[in-house]
Design an enzyme around this catalytic site. Structure first.
Site, PDB file in Angstrom:
ATOM      1  N   SER A 116      10.844  42.477  -0.368  1.00  6.09           N
ATOM      2  CA  SER A 116       9.765  43.233   0.299  1.00  6.09           C
ATOM      3  C   SER A 116      10.058  44.735   0.277  1.00  6.09           C
ATOM      4  CB  SER A 116       9.506  42.727   1.721  1.00  6.09           C
ATOM      5  OG  SER A 116      10.624  42.136   2.328  1.00  6.09           O
ATOM      6  N   LEU A 130      17.872  44.898  -0.657  1.00  4.57           N
ATOM      7  CA  LEU A 130      18.046  44.911  -2.115  1.00  4.57           C
ATOM      8  C   LEU A 130      18.397  43.514  -2.652  1.00  4.57           C
ATOM      9  CD1 LEU A 130      20.283  48.118  -2.535  1.00  4.57           C
ATOM     10  CD2 LEU A 130      17.957  47.817  -3.466  1.00  4.57           C
TER      11      LEU A 130
HETATM   12  N1  LIG Z   1      27.461  39.387   5.599  1.00  2.00           N
HETATM   13  C1  LIG Z   1      26.945  38.820   4.495  1.00  2.00           C
HETATM   14  N2  LIG Z   1      25.697  38.337   4.555  1.00  2.00           N
HETATM   15  C2  LIG Z   1      25.121  37.783   3.471  1.00  2.00           C
HETATM   16  N3  LIG Z   1      25.713  37.628   2.285  1.00  2.00           N
HETATM   17  C3  LIG Z   1      26.980  38.090   2.152  1.00  2.00           C
HETATM   18  C4  LIG Z   1      27.645  38.711   3.244  1.00  2.00           C
HETATM   19  N4  LIG Z   1      28.876  39.067   2.831  1.00  2.00           N
HETATM   20  C5  LIG Z   1      28.956  38.687   1.551  1.00  2.00           C
HETATM   21  N5  LIG Z   1      27.824  38.086   1.117  1.00  2.00           N
HETATM   22  C6  LIG Z   1      27.597  37.540  -0.257  1.00  2.00           C
HETATM   23  O1  LIG Z   1      26.588  38.298  -0.916  1.00  2.00           O
HETATM   24  C7  LIG Z   1      25.790  37.488  -1.787  1.00  2.00           C
HETATM   25  C8  LIG Z   1      24.319  37.651  -1.386  1.00  2.00           C
HETATM   26  O2  LIG Z   1      23.483  36.860  -2.221  1.00  2.00           O
HETATM   27  P1  LIG Z   1      22.016  36.388  -1.770  1.00  2.00           P
HETATM   28  O3  LIG Z   1      21.521  35.449  -2.813  1.00  2.00           O
HETATM   29  O4  LIG Z   1      22.042  35.921  -0.356  1.00  2.00           O
HETATM   30  O5  LIG Z   1      21.207  37.770  -1.843  1.00  2.00           O
HETATM   31  P2  LIG Z   1      19.631  38.025  -1.704  1.00  2.00           P
HETATM   32  O6  LIG Z   1      19.494  39.222  -0.841  1.00  2.00           O
HETATM   33  O7  LIG Z   1      18.928  36.798  -1.298  1.00  2.00           O
HETATM   34  O8  LIG Z   1      19.219  38.433  -3.200  1.00  2.00           O
HETATM   35  P3  LIG Z   1      17.823  38.246  -3.966  1.00  2.00           P
HETATM   36  O9  LIG Z   1      16.897  39.337  -3.489  1.00  2.00           O
HETATM   37  O10 LIG Z   1      18.188  38.448  -5.400  1.00  2.00           O
HETATM   38  O11 LIG Z   1      17.299  36.873  -3.692  1.00  2.00           O
HETATM   39  C9  LIG Z   1      26.290  36.054  -1.621  1.00  2.00           C
HETATM   40  O12 LIG Z   1      27.159  35.770  -2.672  1.00  2.00           O
HETATM   41  C10 LIG Z   1      27.030  36.109  -0.260  1.00  2.00           C
HETATM   42  O13 LIG Z   1      28.080  35.161  -0.184  1.00  2.00           O
END
Ligand SMILES: Nc1ncnc2c1ncn2[C@@H]1O[C@H](COP(=O)(O)OP(=O)(O)OP(=O)(O)O)[C@@H](O)[C@H]1O
Ligand SMILES: [Mg+2]
Length: 186
Positions: A94, A21
């Site tokens: 995806s 997500l």
């Molecule tokens: N175990 C973890 N792994 C990854 N991110 C984490 C974790 N725990 C907390 N977080 C926090 O959750 C947030 C995730 O944001 P991120 O931009 O990586 O999401 P994304 O899945 O790439 O979203 P999008 O699909 O919108 O690009 C960050 O602020 C990160 O610090």
């Protein structure tokens, strides 16, 4: 000409595909994994959804058709990198099982990582402020709010980012890559 010595860590290409997500943690983990693999001297590139949509798939929208096409192009590039012995990391929502299945079929050594995080937590994190906009109806076709996310039924790895910190989740991925003999040491 002197023969180029291969890295002591790996000579096999593979793709690590992060799906989940918005706000689940794909970009965060992709960045961390990329830096870990680079430190090992391995050839690695990341295809991040946000960047890809500005370049490789510029102009595509968020209908099912366009999302499938977006993933097909990412798959094409990831496969090229993998075929020449590189490591490609994909960080993209995806959302459709169909496109992940197509990627798995096309790419040899495909490692699917389900970045699992409850929707409620993703909404609280809202790193880009898009959940708030989607809830106000200002962003349409937003995954989790007004567009589907089909959970992977049989991913290679599941990381639970609500319970784990990014270091722990990355370690899990590295250990599995080692178990699969895709990297030799971490
Ligand atoms: N175990 C973890 N792994 C990854 N991110 C984490 C974790 N725990 C907390 N977080 C926090 O959750 C947030 C995730 O944001 P991120 O931009 O990586 O999401 P994304 O899945 O790439 O979203 P999008 O699909 O919108 O690009 C960050 O602020 C990160 O610090
Ligand atoms: Mg991201």
């Amino acid at each position: 000409m002197k023969k180029q010595s291969s890295s002591p860590h790996s000579s096999m290409g593979f793709t690590v595909w992060f799906t989940g997500l918005p706000g689940a943690g794909k970009s965060t983990l992709a960045k961390l994994l990329e830096s870990r693999l680079r430190v090992l001297g391995l050839p690695v590139e990341t295809l991040n959804g946000d960047e890809v949509r500005k370049r490789l798939t510029k102009g595509l929208g968020f209908s099912r058709e366009d999302r499938l096409e977006n993933i097909r192009r990412i798959t094409y590039v990831a496969n090229l990198i993998t075929r020449v012995g590189g490591i490609s990391i994909v960080a993209d929502i995806s959302p459709y099982a169909q496109s992940r299945d197509e990627a798995r079929k096309e790419i040899k050594n495909f490692v699917e990582v389900y970045v699992q995080c409850p929707l409620k937590t993703c909404i609280e994190r809202d790193p880009k402020g898009l959940y708030a906009k989607a809830q106000q109806g200002k962003v349409l076709h937003f995954t989790g709010i007004s567009d589907p996310y089909e959970e992977p039924l049989n991913p290679t790895i599941i990381v639970e980012t609500e319970k784990e910190n990014p270091e722990e989740s990355t370690k899990k991925v590295l250990l599995e890559l080692q178990n699969l003999n895709l990297i030799l040491s971490i």
